[in-house]
Enzyme design. Structure first.
Site, short mmCIF file in Angstrom:
data_model
loop_
_atom_site.label_atom_id
_atom_site.label_comp_id
_atom_site.label_asym_id
_atom_site.label_seq_id
_atom_site.Cartn_x
_atom_site.Cartn_y
_atom_site.Cartn_z
N LYS A 254 25.50 43.18 49.04
CA LYS A 254 26.25 42.95 47.91
C LYS A 254 25.21 43.06 46.38
CE LYS A 254 28.39 39.74 50.54
NZ LYS A 254 27.68 38.66 51.21
N GLY B 286 24.03 31.51 50.43
CA GLY B 286 24.81 31.62 49.27
C GLY B 286 24.52 30.65 48.26
N ARG C 218 19.95 23.19 61.62
CA ARG C 218 20.46 22.63 60.49
C ARG C 218 20.62 21.04 61.00
NH1 ARG C 218 25.18 27.26 59.26
NH2 ARG C 218 23.82 28.02 57.24
N GLY D 284 20.82 33.81 55.74
CA GLY D 284 20.88 34.10 57.29
C GLY D 284 20.27 35.31 57.75
P1 AMP Z 1 23.93 40.50 51.95
O1 AMP Z 1 25.26 39.50 52.57
O2 AMP Z 1 24.57 40.98 50.74
O3 AMP Z 1 22.64 39.81 52.06
O4 AMP Z 1 24.05 41.65 53.15
C1 AMP Z 1 23.83 41.49 54.35
C2 AMP Z 1 24.00 42.82 55.02
O5 AMP Z 1 23.50 44.00 54.47
C3 AMP Z 1 23.72 42.99 56.42
O6 AMP Z 1 24.83 42.79 57.37
C4 AMP Z 1 23.10 44.29 56.71
O7 AMP Z 1 23.55 45.03 57.72
C5 AMP Z 1 23.79 45.11 55.20
N1 AMP Z 1 22.63 46.28 54.96
C6 AMP Z 1 21.29 46.19 54.51
N2 AMP Z 1 20.91 47.40 54.28
C7 AMP Z 1 22.02 48.33 54.44
C8 AMP Z 1 22.03 49.59 54.18
N3 AMP Z 1 21.25 50.30 53.87
N4 AMP Z 1 23.36 50.02 54.22
C9 AMP Z 1 24.41 49.35 54.58
N5 AMP Z 1 24.51 48.00 54.72
C10 AMP Z 1 23.07 47.31 54.76
#
Ligand code: AMP
Length: 409
Positions: free
Chosen positions: A198, A380, A36, A357
């Site tokens: 999410k 984000g 960064r 990230g």
């Molecule tokens: P996001 O901030 O929405 O991009 O989510 C990132 C997080 O999603 C990471 O910490 C991953 O561990 C989690 N993740 C990815 N795949 C899965 C899954 N199959 N079940 C639960 N969590 C997940």
């Protein structure tokens, strides 16, 4: 872009207040990954070489609105001085008499780094009086912090509204131009890969791009809400009940009866399953469904092959979010293989943009970060941009001046 940019500014002899994103990892008083900081160097070097008096400000971590030495930017000042091969003066605070004195002493081409703006709770609540104290340091404002462009804070939005000239730095400008291209004029086939946990955030992106893309590949925890919407058994996998209907609607739109408007909406065909995210034992489920007592923790080998095949057809690629719980090495294969496929497609001539990230960490793990066309510095912010949401940090910048019209020959 339709906003003032750094090249529009006269910088010589001016106090140039510049918001950067120096939110870097610090361990034992030293900067870890300095990506960064390096990303802000083009803007920093431009101000210095034009003879501006550079006042840098940033946040670091989440210090809860009061000073906390753990989150001091002091190690960043030392690191930056090394990169610039010139002194960087560190201020003890970001506002107040002593800082004002340091600002007034700055000479052309000199650099001052203000202490963490989040040492004041007025930063994130964008208090007008605090924003004014920050703005008083500068005569012009540059925002180069794309990572916080989706937040209306005093150091991003507050000061931009006070100072007469508020422009985008080179990093912010390049992020906006690249993402605008991905929204408005991507070369086709255009493949979008979404993962992570999410669902709601990514559904907004899907809604905004669904008519512009050739294929959407969904993996990670969010995929289970889509599978559930299709009526597939998902066992104990992650589920966002509130998003099932929207997920279903998105797939109906994708399955347009008009062949030219139809797009491939690819969900996992198989999975790595385990009894919990930390379980030492895991198996591959041979098909789309998952029995109760098990949860999907990564995409399986058939899915990796199907995603790879699609990715290699692409001329444009956007990817955000991991394909599994990749923090656990056993469940990182899908994410790493997708990273490798995106890098391979880029080598074959595709234009690839990656934000978030986790996806960026996967690129590093796979050793392919340098092969990607554009690695966004804002997870984000890039997601909100792709969702068509106006980013307050960009909106607050001054409107671009109209270029004089060229007389007809
Ligand atoms: P996001 O901030 O929405 O991009 O989510 C990132 C997080 O999603 C990471 O910490 C991953 O561990 C989690 N993740 C990815 N795949 C899965 C899954 N199959 N079940 C639960 N969590 C997940």
């Amino acid at each position: 872009m339709d906003r003032l940019v750094i090249d529009d500014l006269e910088l010589k002899g001016k106090r140039v207040l510049t918001r950067v994103d120096f939110n870097v990892p610090i361990a034992d008083g030293k900067v870890g990954d300095d990506t960064r900081i390096r990303a802000a160097l083009p803007t920093i070097n431009k101000v210095i070489s034009d003879g501006g008096r550079l006042i840098l400000m940033s946040h670091l971590g989440r210090p809860k609105g009061k000073p906390d030495s753990k989150f001091s930017l002091k190690p960043v000042a030392e690191h930056l001085a090394g990169l610039l091969e010139k002194p960087v003066v560190m201020a003890a605070d970001c506002v107040g008499d002593s800082v004002e004195k340091q600002v007034s002493k700055l000479q052309d081409g000199e650099v001052l780094l203000l202490e963490n703006v989040r040492f004041h709770k007025e930063e994130t609540s964008n208090e007008p009086e605090f924003a004014k104290q920050l703005a008083d340091h500068g005569e012009v404002f540059i925002n180069d912090a794309f990572g916080t462009a989706h937040r209306a804070h005093a150091s991003t939005v507050g000061v931009a509204k006070i100072l007469k000239e508020a422009a985008a730095g080179y990093l912010l400008q390049s992020e906006v131009e690249t993402l605008t291209k991905m929204l408005e004029s991507p070369e086709k086939p255009y493949v979008v890969i979404l993962g992570g946990a999410k669902v709601a955030d990514k559904l907004q992106v899907i809604r905004n791009i669904i008519t512009k893309v050739s294929a959407i590949l969904v993996g990670g925890g969010m995929a289970y809400t889509f599978l559930k919407a299709r009526g597939t058994e998902i066992g104990d996998s992650l589920l966002d009940d509130n998003s099932i209907a929207t997920a279903h609607n998105a797939m109906v739109v994708a399955d347009n009866p008009h062949p030219e408007k139809r797009l491939d909406f690819v969900l996992p065909l198989d999975h790595t399953v385990a009894s919990s995210p930390k379980a030492p034992d895991f198996q591959t489920s041979p098909n789309g469904g998952i029995a109760s007592g098990a949860m999907g923790v990564d995409i399986g080998p058939k899915t990796i092959a199907a995603f790879r095949e699609k990715i290699l057809t692409a001329k444009s690629i956007f990817w955000n979010g991991p394909m599994g719980i990749f923090e656990n090495e056993n469940f990182a294969t899908g994410t790493i293989e997708v990273a490798k496929a995106v890098a391979e497609a880029t080598g074959n001539g595709a234009f690839s943009v990656i934000g978030g990230g986790d996806s960026v960490a996967a690129l590093e793990k796979a050793g392919v970060k340098e092969s990607i066309s554009h690695v966004s510095t804002g997870g984000g912010a890039s997601l909100e941009f792709m969702a068509g949401i106006d980013l307050p940090g960009i909106n607050a910048l001054s409107k671009a001046k109209k270029k004089p019209e060229v007389a007809a020959q």
